[in-house]
Design an enzyme around this catalytic site. Sequence first.
Site, PDB file in Angstrom:
ATOM      1  N   GLY A   8       0.814  -1.208   0.000  1.00 45.74           N
ATOM      2  CA  GLY A   8       0.000   0.000   0.000  1.00 45.74           C
ATOM      3  C   GLY A   8       0.849   1.259   0.000  1.00 45.74           C
ATOM      4  N   ARG A  28      -2.683   2.736  12.401  1.00 46.12           N
ATOM      5  CA  ARG A  28      -2.043   3.208  13.630  1.00 46.12           C
ATOM      6  C   ARG A  28      -1.611   4.672  13.492  1.00 46.12           C
ATOM      7  NH1 ARG A  28       2.808  -0.077  14.452  1.00 46.12           N
ATOM      8  NH2 ARG A  28       2.612  -0.727  12.276  1.00 46.12           N
ATOM      9  N   TYR A  44       7.704  -0.859   7.448  1.00 44.49           N
ATOM     10  CA  TYR A  44       7.453  -1.650   6.241  1.00 44.49           C
ATOM     11  C   TYR A  44       8.448  -1.369   5.120  1.00 44.49           C
ATOM     12  CZ  TYR A  44       3.014  -3.095   8.269  1.00 44.49           C
ATOM     13  OH  TYR A  44       2.055  -3.650   9.085  1.00 44.49           O
ATOM     14  N   GLY A 131       0.425  -8.040 -11.136  1.00 45.91           N
ATOM     15  CA  GLY A 131       1.638  -8.204 -11.922  1.00 45.91           C
ATOM     16  C   GLY A 131       2.818  -8.488 -11.028  1.00 45.91           C
ATOM     17  N   LYS A 186      -0.993 -17.632  -7.842  1.00 50.53           N
ATOM     18  CA  LYS A 186       0.478 -17.593  -7.820  1.00 50.53           C
ATOM     19  C   LYS A 186       1.010 -17.618  -6.396  1.00 50.53           C
ATOM     20  CE  LYS A 186       0.910 -13.094  -6.552  1.00 50.53           C
ATOM     21  NZ  LYS A 186       1.823 -12.435  -5.593  1.00 50.53           N
ATOM     22  N   ASN A 251       5.201 -15.269   0.418  1.00 50.14           N
ATOM     23  CA  ASN A 251       4.705 -16.633   0.256  1.00 50.14           C
ATOM     24  C   ASN A 251       5.851 -17.611   0.016  1.00 50.14           C
ATOM     25  OD1 ASN A 251       1.527 -16.536   0.123  1.00 50.14           O
ATOM     26  ND2 ASN A 251       2.263 -14.726  -0.939  1.00 50.14           N
TER      27      ASN A 251
END
Length: 327
Positions: A8, A28, A44, A131, A186, A251
């Site tokens: 994001g 937050r 992040y 993508g 994916k 993942n």
Amino acid sequence: MLGAGSWGTTFAKVLADAGTDVTLWARRTEVAEEINSTRVNAGYLPGIVLPQRLRATDDAAEAMHGTDAVVLAVPSQTLRENLAGWQPLLPERATLVSLAKGVELSTLKRMSEVVSEVADVAMEQVAVVSGPNLAREIAAEQPTATVVACNDHDRAVALQQACSTPYFRPYTNTDLVGIELAGACKNVIALACGMAVGLGYGHNTMSSLITRGLAETTRLGVALGAEPMTFAGLAGLGDLVATCMSPLSRNRTFGERLGRGETLAQAQDAAHGQVAEGVKSCSSIRQLAARTGVEMPITDVVHRVCHEGLEPGPAAAELLGRERKAE
């Protein structure tokens, strides 16, 4: 922009770099204050300086006020709950853009379908971005291409123009079904590839999983009305390769931990709050395949490793021991 996680925040940066004024909502307060005062979202995207056109807030109403587009950057399995709370605040004609990649567990709906239903808007008002979207690389302005998909081609073009930068090249597409199923599946194949790495397997195994994973993803998509060529494009093969091969992929990394013998709980603890979407989506995609009558053996064993106690080693042996057939 609703959601100040890694993707994001990165997409907010892309929009701002493209000349769009962006208000980023963070759950937050301290995250919003940090972004506004230091130009960094250290939790992040440490070390990435965010542009002045991007400002943050912890007030969702403020973030959406007067906007032409509302970008939804929350995990797929929490999208419905979050959007239900935001629905009264949505600008009437704004394009609603989903960044989430998954299939909802309770309904087996794609994210655009969830958005359309909860926001009570026509599908033509909903767009998705998909993508090769490894957030850290894009935030560092490494060149990449992506897909902006919407049933309304004019909306897709408008969003394409709003996020085009020298390092981020978006293409348009109207095949929402294919784009979203490719993005969801994916993540599951990346879990399988991570398990293979954790087991000590090399590039032959990885390329086999990617290729056969693409085959089962395409089968499901075509059965549900997608265009076959979508799966050979950026949101199909492009995203699949990036997610399966890169250690930046949550993942792939999560699957690697499972392959090394960690439990699901241990792998989740090691993720430090980052969501590996495929862990939950493997179950909903498996159900969707069963309902559609499509065989998805890799998705099936990933689900059983994550949720039924199957060990990665026997899972690999099971895939290799399947009935021989023509490609």
